[in-house]
Design an enzyme around this catalytic site. Sequence first.
Site, PDB file in Angstrom:
ATOM      1  N   HIS A   1     -26.126  10.445  16.466  1.00  0.00           N
ATOM      2  CA  HIS A   1     -25.562   9.637  15.381  1.00  0.00           C
ATOM      3  C   HIS A   1     -24.293   8.912  15.863  1.00  0.00           C
ATOM      4  CE1 HIS A   1     -24.589   8.970  10.980  1.00  0.00           C
ATOM      5  NE2 HIS A   1     -23.424   8.727  11.560  1.00  0.00           N
ATOM      6  N   GLU A   2     -23.375   9.671  16.430  1.00  0.00           N
ATOM      7  CA  GLU A   2     -22.131   9.063  16.911  1.00  0.00           C
ATOM      8  C   GLU A   2     -22.420   8.126  18.077  1.00  0.00           C
ATOM      9  OE1 GLU A   2     -19.633   9.267  15.137  1.00  0.00           O
ATOM     10  OE2 GLU A   2     -20.289  10.945  13.910  1.00  0.00           O
TER      11      GLU A   2
ATOM     12  N   GLY B   1       2.692   4.627   0.988  1.00  0.00           N
ATOM     13  CA  GLY B   1       3.187   5.171   2.242  1.00  0.00           C
ATOM     14  C   GLY B   1       3.787   4.169   3.193  1.00  0.00           C
ATOM     15  N   THR B   2       4.056   2.968   2.720  1.00  0.00           N
ATOM     16  CA  THR B   2       4.633   1.980   3.622  1.00  0.00           C
ATOM     17  C   THR B   2       6.156   1.982   3.575  1.00  0.00           C
ATOM     18  OG1 THR B   2       4.198   0.387   1.876  1.00  0.00           O
ATOM     19  CG2 THR B   2       2.693   0.391   3.730  1.00  0.00           C
ATOM     20  N   GLY B   3       6.725   2.852   2.758  1.00  0.00           N
ATOM     21  CA  GLY B   3       8.171   2.999   2.800  1.00  0.00           C
ATOM     22  C   GLY B   3       8.911   2.315   1.665  1.00  0.00           C
ATOM     23  N   LYS B   4       8.263   2.139   0.530  1.00  0.00           N
ATOM     24  CA  LYS B   4       8.932   1.458  -0.582  1.00  0.00           C
ATOM     25  C   LYS B   4      10.067   2.316  -1.128  1.00  0.00           C
ATOM     26  CE  LYS B   4       4.945   0.929  -2.665  1.00  0.00           C
ATOM     27  NZ  LYS B   4       4.053   1.320  -1.552  1.00  0.00           N
ATOM     28  N   THR B   5       9.775   3.583  -1.336  1.00  0.00           N
ATOM     29  CA  THR B   5      10.814   4.480  -1.826  1.00  0.00           C
ATOM     30  C   THR B   5      11.953   4.553  -0.826  1.00  0.00           C
ATOM     31  OG1 THR B   5       9.021   5.763  -2.784  1.00  0.00           O
ATOM     32  CG2 THR B   5      11.177   6.766  -2.768  1.00  0.00           C
TER      33      THR B   5
ATOM     34  N   PRO C   1       0.817  -1.210   0.000  1.00  0.00           N
ATOM     35  CA  PRO C   1       0.000   0.000   0.000  1.00  0.00           C
ATOM     36  C   PRO C   1       0.854   1.266   0.000  1.00  0.00           C
ATOM     37  CG  PRO C   1      -0.385  -1.340   1.986  1.00  0.00           C
ATOM     38  CD  PRO C   1       0.617  -2.049   1.169  1.00  0.00           C
TER      39      PRO C   1
END
Length: 720
Positions: A444-445, A225-229, A223
């Site tokens: 609602h909440e 933003g998991t730090g691939k770069t 996914p």
Amino acid sequence: MAQNTNQNPDNQKKGFWGKLISGPWFIALVVLIVIGSISMGGLFSSSNQVDTNVGVQLLEDKKVTSAKIYDGDQKVELELKDNYTNSEGRDLGKNLTFYYVEPRANDVVQAMDNADLESYTDQPVENNWFLSMLSFIAPLLIMVLIFWFLMTRMGGGGSQIMNFSKSKAKKFNKDNPTVRFADVAGVDEALAELEEVREFLAEPEKFTRLGAKIPKGVLLYGPPGTGKTLLAKAVAGEAGVPFYSISGSDFVEMFVGVGASRVRDLFKEAKSNKSAIIFVDEIDAVGRQRGVGMGGGNDEREQTLNQLLVEMDGFDGTSNIIVIAATNRPDVLDPALLRPGRFDRQVGVDAPDLKGRQRILEVHAAGKPIDRRVDLASVAKRTPGFTGADLANVMNESALLTARDGANVIDERAIDEAIDRVMAGPQRSSRIMSEHERKVTAYHEGGHALVAAALRNSAPVTKITILPRGRALGYTMVMPQDDKYSTTRHELLDQMAYAMGGRAAEELIFHDPSTGASNDIQKATDTARKMVTEYGMSAKVGSVRLASKESDPFLGGGAGAGNNYSDEMAFTVDQEVAQLLETAHDEAYEILRDNRDVLDALALALLEKETLLEKELAEIFSKVRKREERAYWYSKNNRLPSDLPPVKAPSELEAEKERAGSAPAGSENAGGQDDAGSAPGENHGDDETEVIVQQPVIDPDTTPNDPPATDINNPWDGGR
Ligand SMILES: Nc1ncnc2c1ncn2[C@@H]1O[C@H](COP(=O)(O)OP(=O)(O)OP(=O)(O)O)[C@@H](O)[C@H]1O
Ligand SMILES: [Zn+2]
């Protein structure tokens, strides 16, 4: 996510003058000067103008040595034997010009014929073609230039066309990263794989000596933003090799051939190093399956992909280059990319688990003054489903908030606020809600929270707030105690009922539901559809996978691929989905109706305090009447569940023995349903266990002033 500095040498050499000369205004100026000087040529010539009569008279008086007649301009240039002095006594010299009108052309020619000239030139009109062409083209050219200027100024899509010529200038980035493996936390499996890649780069001889072929490509998938770069950079940083990066979307230009030539250039430059890493982010932009998708595929993309494959195949022994590619969509990649000798190493980079989150937080807390009382482990606990990028963002936001308050250390409160911000956007204190709207939001909440509290397979509610934040009017957060790696049918049903809780409360209390539940309904619908078409959790449909992997025809699935089942089946699916949602809605409604007193207490507390945390909630929920367990589910009459419990794990037996030794054993619940005993990694021998992280219910903003909340840009979509 290339954040490197652009190091293209061409760009740096091109200083101020270079920019000026290449600027459109300079070109415009040059054009104007050329036109001007040509058309005004007559003014600068040294001959003086005289009246037509005078010119003709001079010819007739035979005072002229040579004449030149310009046909198109109806102009005559004379060279006299002696200087000419006009009637006012001014000496005009030997060179004179005069003009004539068409009716007098004959007179002029006649006079010239009779003038006994030494030389006589007829200048034909063609001589002016350049000037006339220019005067025709120039306005057009100026218009184009103005258009160009506006386009580049706007920086809109149109400028791409104009940037075409410059495309060579910013094709890829080169960097020597300082990132180390220690900077990437919570992705240990990926790190172990990449450690090997580092070795390949740092000491290739160790492997080639034994006849091993060094892998050429590594695919990182997971996914956003998991730090691939970050991982790819860390490999380059650890191995001490240059890092070339480009994004797949940079390849896909509007001109066929540009992408392929960029690939060529990129590899050519990388090969000038002994070792290097080439990082291709978003490789799915070029690496989608060839020949599929709307309109039979995209030539440019295919050319680029082919070039990439050719380059990867063409690696020889002289340079040691490893291509690391990243994608969020490994499923759409062309199989040719994954063949041996290409990206045959595939490394999953997942969202971090509890421990991983804690370590990522520690990485990003380093160098920041953090209050001693802050417990990063508990912060990690409160952030399930957050990726490395989210966590980095939390730490950064908390530092920003602290700075804004003028404080010196980052405390618990700042981190709390930062988590909320990252999850749902900044608080909107400026928004004044009417008392009625606040009440609706509170109910609602409260409805969501109460349903979660009354159900048996739902994670506990940890926070409710009716403070508007981001696009949300309020939100309820439920948080699993542990990381979860799979979700059961009952848990999914609970999630759907929980999602319906808000709407049910509005119906029950106000008899007039609002639009605030659209996001809840969408989430519940998604869950229901998946249960039926992917998880095999509908008895009527059975354990069939009906959803196609790729249902978007534009992304390469081919039109119609989304419906790989009959119309009758589609009808049944729709019915089953609707049925699941109806049941969830009913459950929510009944819980609220049966716990009306608790709901009222909850709403009142919310109106009073706006935000309720675990402790206050526990008090209110102590009176909740729990919903009874659902009946056993079985998929078919002849597949009835067995009454025998599962075996006890060795650790459970151990614990039982200990308890029996220390205290007289109470009758232990033999149901075997005790969650504590199951290790989180247990995934029933199925590698593809779905991770479903329960997310807070965020209720999108639907005040009349805003456009109705749509699904676009909703950060809560698309399994984060
Ligand atoms: N595992 C991690 N450890 C430490 N920091 C991380 C980690 N994962 C992400 N981050 C932080 O998040 C930022 C963004 O991560 P990165 O760009 O590497 O994600 P990505 O997986 O490449 O995302 P995308 O698929 O969107 O390109 C990093 O610069 C880093 O600060
Ligand atoms: Zn809601």
